[in-house]
Write a protein that holds these residues in place. Structure first.
Motif, PDB file in Angstrom:
ATOM      1  N   ASN A 144       0.856  -1.166   0.000  1.00 24.64           N
ATOM      2  CA  ASN A 144       0.000   0.000   0.000  1.00 24.64           C
ATOM      3  C   ASN A 144       0.896   1.222   0.000  1.00 24.64           C
ATOM      4  OD1 ASN A 144      -2.982  -0.807   0.456  1.00 24.64           O
ATOM      5  ND2 ASN A 144      -1.858  -2.088   1.906  1.00 24.64           N
ATOM      6  N   GLN A 145       0.780   2.061  -1.008  1.00 26.05           N
ATOM      7  CA  GLN A 145       1.616   3.251  -1.076  1.00 26.05           C
ATOM      8  C   GLN A 145       1.233   4.206   0.058  1.00 26.05           C
ATOM      9  OE1 GLN A 145       4.090   3.666  -3.169  1.00 26.05           O
ATOM     10  NE2 GLN A 145       4.667   5.602  -2.274  1.00 26.05           N
ATOM     11  N   PRO A 146       2.181   4.587   0.899  1.00 26.71           N
ATOM     12  CA  PRO A 146       1.817   5.472   2.008  1.00 26.71           C
ATOM     13  C   PRO A 146       1.507   6.873   1.504  1.00 26.71           C
ATOM     14  CG  PRO A 146       4.192   5.198   1.923  1.00 26.71           C
ATOM     15  CD  PRO A 146       3.610   4.246   0.902  1.00 26.71           C
ATOM     16  N   LYS A 147       0.694   7.561   2.274  1.00 30.31           N
ATOM     17  CA  LYS A 147       0.430   8.958   1.939  1.00 30.31           C
ATOM     18  C   LYS A 147       1.166   9.839   2.934  1.00 30.31           C
ATOM     19  CE  LYS A 147      -3.979   9.089   4.468  1.00 30.31           C
ATOM     20  NZ  LYS A 147      -5.421   9.369   4.356  1.00 30.31           N
ATOM     21  N   SER A 148       1.521  11.031   2.498  1.00 30.08           N
ATOM     22  CA  SER A 148       2.284  11.938   3.348  1.00 30.08           C
ATOM     23  C   SER A 148       1.608  13.294   3.407  1.00 30.08           C
ATOM     24  CB  SER A 148       3.713  12.092   2.820  1.00 30.08           C
ATOM     25  OG  SER A 148       3.705  12.633   1.506  1.00 30.08           O
ATOM     26  N   LEU A 149       1.726  13.922   4.565  1.00 25.54           N
ATOM     27  CA  LEU A 149       1.261  15.284   4.777  1.00 25.54           C
ATOM     28  C   LEU A 149       2.401  16.045   5.428  1.00 25.54           C
ATOM     29  CD1 LEU A 149      -2.279  14.451   6.228  1.00 25.54           C
ATOM     30  CD2 LEU A 149      -1.795  15.340   3.948  1.00 25.54           C
ATOM     31  N   VAL A 150       2.727  17.212   4.883  1.00 22.90           N
ATOM     32  CA  VAL A 150       3.860  17.995   5.369  1.00 22.90           C
ATOM     33  C   VAL A 150       3.340  19.241   6.080  1.00 22.90           C
ATOM     34  CG1 VAL A 150       5.963  19.215   4.717  1.00 22.90           C
ATOM     35  CG2 VAL A 150       5.309  17.138   3.486  1.00 22.90           C
ATOM     36  N   PHE A 151       3.921  19.498   7.248  1.00 24.15           N
ATOM     37  CA  PHE A 151       3.515  20.633   8.082  1.00 24.15           C
ATOM     38  C   PHE A 151       4.728  21.521   8.369  1.00 24.15           C
ATOM     39  CE2 PHE A 151       0.708  17.087   8.772  1.00 24.15           C
ATOM     40  CZ  PHE A 151      -0.551  17.661   8.762  1.00 24.15           C
ATOM     41  N   ASP A 152       4.466  22.735   8.788  1.00 30.37           N
ATOM     42  CA  ASP A 152       5.558  23.702   8.963  1.00 30.37           C
ATOM     43  C   ASP A 152       6.424  23.410  10.179  1.00 30.37           C
ATOM     44  OD1 ASP A 152       4.957  25.201   6.697  1.00 30.37           O
ATOM     45  OD2 ASP A 152       3.576  26.530   7.773  1.00 30.37           O
ATOM     46  N   ALA A 212      11.012   1.578   5.872  1.00 28.76           N
ATOM     47  CA  ALA A 212      10.441   1.334   4.547  1.00 28.76           C
ATOM     48  C   ALA A 212       9.728  -0.004   4.469  1.00 28.76           C
ATOM     49  CB  ALA A 212      11.533   1.393   3.487  1.00 28.76           C
ATOM     50  N   ARG A 213       9.934  -0.845   5.457  1.00 31.06           N
ATOM     51  CA  ARG A 213       9.311  -2.179   5.456  1.00 31.06           C
ATOM     52  C   ARG A 213       7.965  -2.195   6.178  1.00 31.06           C
ATOM     53  NH1 ARG A 213      13.776  -6.406   7.303  1.00 31.06           N
ATOM     54  NH2 ARG A 213      11.950  -7.789   7.077  1.00 31.06           N
ATOM     55  N   ILE A 214       7.503  -1.046   6.613  1.00 32.51           N
ATOM     56  CA  ILE A 214       6.168  -0.956   7.196  1.00 32.51           C
ATOM     57  C   ILE A 214       5.180  -0.796   6.053  1.00 32.51           C
ATOM     58  CG2 ILE A 214       4.664   0.285   8.776  1.00 32.51           C
ATOM     59  CD1 ILE A 214       7.062  -1.195  10.080  1.00 32.51           C
ATOM     60  N   ARG A 215       4.477  -1.880   5.757  1.00 33.05           N
ATOM     61  CA  ARG A 215       3.533  -1.915   4.639  1.00 33.05           C
ATOM     62  C   ARG A 215       2.313  -2.695   5.106  1.00 33.05           C
ATOM     63  NH1 ARG A 215       8.667  -3.165   2.492  1.00 33.05           N
ATOM     64  NH2 ARG A 215       8.232  -5.413   2.616  1.00 33.05           N
ATOM     65  N   THR A 216       1.315  -2.011   5.592  1.00 35.66           N
ATOM     66  CA  THR A 216       0.193  -2.703   6.218  1.00 35.66           C
ATOM     67  C   THR A 216      -0.559  -3.567   5.223  1.00 35.66           C
ATOM     68  OG1 THR A 216      -1.404  -0.930   5.843  1.00 35.66           O
ATOM     69  CG2 THR A 216      -0.103  -0.817   7.861  1.00 35.66           C
ATOM     70  N   ASN A 217      -1.142  -4.626   5.736  1.00 34.36           N
ATOM     71  CA  ASN A 217      -1.878  -5.565   4.902  1.00 34.36           C
ATOM     72  C   ASN A 217      -3.232  -5.024   4.465  1.00 34.36           C
ATOM     73  OD1 ASN A 217       0.201  -7.446   5.305  1.00 34.36           O
ATOM     74  ND2 ASN A 217      -0.716  -8.121   7.223  1.00 34.36           N
ATOM     75  N   GLY A 218      -3.778  -4.063   5.230  1.00 38.19           N
ATOM     76  CA  GLY A 218      -5.122  -3.610   4.918  1.00 38.19           C
ATOM     77  C   GLY A 218      -5.292  -2.099   4.931  1.00 38.19           C
ATOM     78  N   GLY A 219      -5.184  -1.500   6.113  1.00 33.47           N
ATOM     79  CA  GLY A 219      -5.575  -0.103   6.280  1.00 33.47           C
ATOM     80  C   GLY A 219      -4.746   0.906   5.543  1.00 33.47           C
TER      81      GLY A 219
END
Length: 248
Positions: free
Chosen positions: A5-13, A225-232
């Motif tokens: 599952n491709q992770p999503k990222s949000l960047v904050f100041d 980089a090996r954290i790749r959840t099976n579902g969520g």
């Protein structure tokens, strides 16, 4: 290596903005879990950014039904629970003592035990009892994680024995660079979670984050980089310094 599952990222100041966003996400997922399953099972983390997030949550104890929350820990240092380095102590001082959570719903790692392998086995037994022994892996509603400048997450450090663990939910691992034992959830246990939330701040993380996100070579073998959840899914909350201007 392709992600499940491709992770999503949000960047904050700022780190504080990352902490606020993490608190909002935890409350959102907590309310959803309680509504759908009657309980919210969350694994907490140590570190400066989680500390800020715990402060945000402590200011609004009414925002979540803490009587239906079960708190766990993703990893722990091999110290007593009142030690300054204890992840449990950090969470207790900055969050748990400020919200109405029943003490028996807080499940800390017994890291003060002389034998770290026995401590890991005991915590694994606790998890199996609470999640159900018939399940191959625990399914946390949320696991909070950080990332170190070396790419480690939880206590899954580069070149350590826990990286190859494929059957146990919890493992003790010797970290040569730190000359100490750590106790940690294993990759399969983390990747079975419904949601994983990374909170990463600081310019010293920028190079490793670029590798994790495939923006520079060498990231495939980094623990984070090996954290790749099976579902969520996996969500990264990052400050500007950690993004290095390369992640948006």
């Amino acid at each position: 290596m392709r992600r499940m599952n491709q992770p999503k990222s949000l960047v904050f100041d700022t780190p504080q903005a990352v902490a606020r966003a993490a608190a909002v996400k935890l409350l959102e997922l907590g309310r959803e879990a309680i509504e759908q399953r009657g309980v919210f099972r969350v694994a907490l983390a140590g570190g400066s950014t989680p500390k800020l997030m715990y402060g945000e949550l402590a200011q609004q104890p009414e925002a979540l039904d803490w009587s239906r929350v079960e708190v766990f820990f993703g990893d722990e240092r091999t110290v007593p629970p009142d030690h300054p380095d204890s992840n449990y102590r950090l969470a207790f001082e900055h969050l748990l003592q400020h919200v109405p959570i029943p003490p028996d719903r807080v499940h800390r790692i017994p890291a003060e035990r002389t034998d770290p392998h026995a401590a890991a086995a005991e915590y694994g037994t606790t998890l199996r009892r609470l999640f159900g022994a018939g399940h191959p892996w625990p399914q946390f509603d949320l696991i909070l994680l950080g990332m170190g400048p070396d790419g480690h997450t939880a206590s899954l450090f580069p070149d350590t024995s826990a990286l190859t663990e494929s059957t146990r939910w919890v493992a003790a691992t010797w970290v040569p660079r730190l000359q100490t034992w750590r106790i940690t959830l294993t990759f399969p246990a983390i990747n079975a979670a419904r949601q994983v939330l990374f909170a990463v701040t600081g310019a010293d993380k920028a190079d490793r984050l670029a590798q994790v996100f495939g923006l520079s070579p060498g990231g495939n073998d980094l623990p984070a980089a090996r954290i790749r959840t099976n579902g969520g899914g996996v969500t990264w909350l990052i400050d500007r310094d950690a993004s290095g201007g390369r992640i948006s």
